[in-house]
Scaffold this motif. Structure first.
Motif, PDB file in Angstrom:
ATOM      1  N   TYR A   1       4.034  48.239  -5.765  1.00  0.00           N
ATOM      2  CA  TYR A   1       2.960  48.054  -4.798  1.00  0.00           C
ATOM      3  C   TYR A   1       1.718  47.456  -5.453  1.00  0.00           C
ATOM      4  O   TYR A   1       1.042  46.592  -4.881  1.00  0.00           O
ATOM      5  CB  TYR A   1       2.625  49.377  -4.123  1.00  0.00           C
ATOM      6  CG  TYR A   1       3.400  49.597  -2.845  1.00  0.00           C
ATOM      7  CD1 TYR A   1       2.909  49.165  -1.629  1.00  0.00           C
ATOM      8  CD2 TYR A   1       4.646  50.199  -2.876  1.00  0.00           C
ATOM      9  CE1 TYR A   1       3.627  49.335  -0.454  1.00  0.00           C
ATOM     10  CE2 TYR A   1       5.379  50.383  -1.712  1.00  0.00           C
ATOM     11  CZ  TYR A   1       4.865  49.945  -0.506  1.00  0.00           C
ATOM     12  OH  TYR A   1       5.586  50.112   0.648  1.00  0.00           O
ATOM     13  N   VAL A   2       1.399  47.900  -6.658  1.00  0.00           N
ATOM     14  CA  VAL A   2       0.255  47.330  -7.378  1.00  0.00           C
ATOM     15  C   VAL A   2       0.479  45.852  -7.623  1.00  0.00           C
ATOM     16  O   VAL A   2      -0.437  45.028  -7.470  1.00  0.00           O
ATOM     17  CB  VAL A   2       0.031  48.082  -8.708  1.00  0.00           C
ATOM     18  CG1 VAL A   2      -0.996  47.351  -9.579  1.00  0.00           C
ATOM     19  CG2 VAL A   2      -0.443  49.508  -8.443  1.00  0.00           C
ATOM     20  N   ASP A   3       1.721  45.486  -7.969  1.00  0.00           N
ATOM     21  CA  ASP A   3       2.041  44.086  -8.214  1.00  0.00           C
ATOM     22  C   ASP A   3       1.908  43.251  -6.941  1.00  0.00           C
ATOM     23  O   ASP A   3       1.648  42.036  -7.004  1.00  0.00           O
ATOM     24  CB  ASP A   3       3.467  43.974  -8.757  1.00  0.00           C
ATOM     25  CG  ASP A   3       3.765  42.592  -9.309  1.00  0.00           C
ATOM     26  OD1 ASP A   3       3.041  42.129 -10.206  1.00  0.00           O
ATOM     27  OD2 ASP A   3       4.727  41.961  -8.829  1.00  0.00           O
ATOM     28  N   LYS A   4       2.073  43.896  -5.796  1.00  0.00           N
ATOM     29  CA  LYS A   4       1.930  43.202  -4.521  1.00  0.00           C
ATOM     30  C   LYS A   4       0.488  43.207  -4.004  1.00  0.00           C
ATOM     31  O   LYS A   4       0.209  42.681  -2.924  1.00  0.00           O
ATOM     32  CB  LYS A   4       2.840  43.843  -3.463  1.00  0.00           C
ATOM     33  CG  LYS A   4       4.322  43.775  -3.782  1.00  0.00           C
ATOM     34  CD  LYS A   4       4.842  42.352  -3.756  1.00  0.00           C
ATOM     35  CE  LYS A   4       6.349  42.329  -3.984  1.00  0.00           C
ATOM     36  NZ  LYS A   4       6.891  40.942  -3.972  1.00  0.00           N
ATOM     37  N   GLY A   5      -0.407  43.821  -4.773  1.00  0.00           N
ATOM     38  CA  GLY A   5      -1.806  43.829  -4.384  1.00  0.00           C
ATOM     39  C   GLY A   5      -2.277  45.101  -3.712  1.00  0.00           C
ATOM     40  O   GLY A   5      -3.451  45.208  -3.350  1.00  0.00           O
ATOM     41  N   PHE A   6      -1.400  46.101  -3.583  1.00  0.00           N
ATOM     42  CA  PHE A   6      -1.783  47.375  -2.973  1.00  0.00           C
ATOM     43  C   PHE A   6      -2.205  48.332  -4.087  1.00  0.00           C
ATOM     44  O   PHE A   6      -1.482  49.249  -4.471  1.00  0.00           O
ATOM     45  CB  PHE A   6      -0.622  47.937  -2.159  1.00  0.00           C
ATOM     46  CG  PHE A   6      -0.283  47.100  -0.956  1.00  0.00           C
ATOM     47  CD1 PHE A   6      -0.887  47.335   0.265  1.00  0.00           C
ATOM     48  CD2 PHE A   6       0.629  46.059  -1.057  1.00  0.00           C
ATOM     49  CE1 PHE A   6      -0.585  46.554   1.369  1.00  0.00           C
ATOM     50  CE2 PHE A   6       0.936  45.274   0.031  1.00  0.00           C
ATOM     51  CZ  PHE A   6       0.328  45.516   1.251  1.00  0.00           C
ATOM     52  N   TYR A   7      -3.400  48.080  -4.592  1.00  0.00           N
ATOM     53  CA  TYR A   7      -3.915  48.769  -5.769  1.00  0.00           C
ATOM     54  C   TYR A   7      -4.087  50.263  -5.525  1.00  0.00           C
ATOM     55  O   TYR A   7      -3.998  51.066  -6.445  1.00  0.00           O
ATOM     56  CB  TYR A   7      -5.248  48.125  -6.160  1.00  0.00           C
ATOM     57  CG  TYR A   7      -5.881  48.665  -7.396  1.00  0.00           C
ATOM     58  CD1 TYR A   7      -5.301  48.484  -8.649  1.00  0.00           C
ATOM     59  CD2 TYR A   7      -7.097  49.344  -7.332  1.00  0.00           C
ATOM     60  CE1 TYR A   7      -5.893  48.974  -9.782  1.00  0.00           C
ATOM     61  CE2 TYR A   7      -7.702  49.833  -8.475  1.00  0.00           C
ATOM     62  CZ  TYR A   7      -7.097  49.650  -9.700  1.00  0.00           C
ATOM     63  OH  TYR A   7      -7.688  50.132 -10.819  1.00  0.00           O
TER      64      TYR A   7
END
Length: 304
Positions: free
Chosen positions: A171-177
């Protein structure tokens, strides 16, 4: 986990009709395997010469998925060795550390020409289903690509936790920090359990501004130009610019340092980036402090 104080004739008959129960064991909790077990009387486990009898057999009961040889590889007690009750404490700890069992008991019996040690085991349940809940922005197929948790494998909470972290990294890699991933285990029966991953995606975080402080030689635009992390804008939803990725940002810091090295500032130092979020937690603002130091030039080249 307990080392039970009771006679084991009815348990050992099925394993070997030749076994005769010898020992009695005092209770010990699984949470305290360091307590030394109270073994059989030395006279009972001694051979005809008064020496500790040899272990002639190791018997395992209750392990469905974990093979006997896998357990034996972790034991201190070995077939052919002289019986030593102190080794049983190490055996209990070793089996417990394997992470596959929720109860372990050990009993000792007389066998032809020596001693038989019986391990009464209760395996943790196997995973029946792996369920995902709360994933709206990231497809189930993408999540399955990062999971290494398998159905029918023995429940391992440490492995489940690692898989929850893998989902969060995705999710972080997809921008959902700000995404969070929790997990639950739902016991279906004595032998099966379901694993549920609960995802709270939150809003996708966009990098709105990257600010540099302390840079005198290199302009902020020059430094932002070497970075993969870019500031978002009105067309971010089309180009994915502004998406924050931790691994990419870590590389950016190395690229900025390399940029200064290439211009002779070999003592450059970057401070710890300061990250702040907008009140609605949709936008991220990053500030990077720079200490450039003096510029170095090549003074002399010699060839010999």
């Amino acid at each position: 986990m307990r080392i039970m104080r009771r006679r084991a004739r009815h348990l050992l008959v099925a394993a070997s009709a030749a076994l005769v129960v010898l020992g009695a064991w005092s209770p010990a909790r699984a949470q305290a395997p360091d307590d030394p077990p109270q073994g059989p009387d030395q006279a009972v486990t001694a051979d005809e010469n008064g020496q500790p009898a040899r272990v002639v057999k190791l018997i395992f009961r209750g392990n469905r998925k974990v093979e006997d040889d896998a357990i034996k590889a972790n034991l201190h007690t070995r077939v052919g060795d002289r019986f030593n009750p102190e080794y049983l404490r190490d055996d209990v700890r070793a089996i417990w550390r394997m992470g596959f069992f929720e109860d372990v008991r050990i009993e000792v019996a007389r066998a032809p020409n020596g001693i038989a040690v019986l391990f009464l085991l209760k395996e943790k349940p196997a995973i029946r289903k792996i369920l995902i809940k709360g994933n709206d922005e990231v497809g189930l197929d993408k999540i399955n690509e990062v999971l290494d948790l398998k159905r029918d494998s023995i429940l391992d909470l440490a492995k489940i936790k690692r898989n929850a972290e893998k989902i969060k990294d995705l999710y972080v890699d997809k921008g959902f920090y700000l995404a969070t991933v929790a997990y639950e285990t739902n016991r279906i029966s004595d032998t099966e359990t379901d694993v549920l991953f609960l995802i709270n995606e939150h809003a996708k975080v966009e990098v709105r501004r990257v600010t540099f402080v302390g840079n005198q030689v290199a302009s902020s635009d020059e430094l932002r130009g070497v970075m993969q992390t870019q500031e978002g804008g009105y067309l971010s939803f089309l180009t994915s610019s502004g998406t924050y990725k931790q691994d990419a940002f870590d590389r950016d810091l190395m690229l900025i340092t390399a940029y200064y090295y290439d211009h002779g500032y070999i003592n450059v130092k970057l401070g710890k980036p300061q990250v702040s979020l907008s009140p609605d937690k949709k936008y991220m603002y990053i500030t990077i402090s720079v200490t450039e130091g003096p510029q170095y030039r090549i003074g002399k080249l010699d060839f010999r």
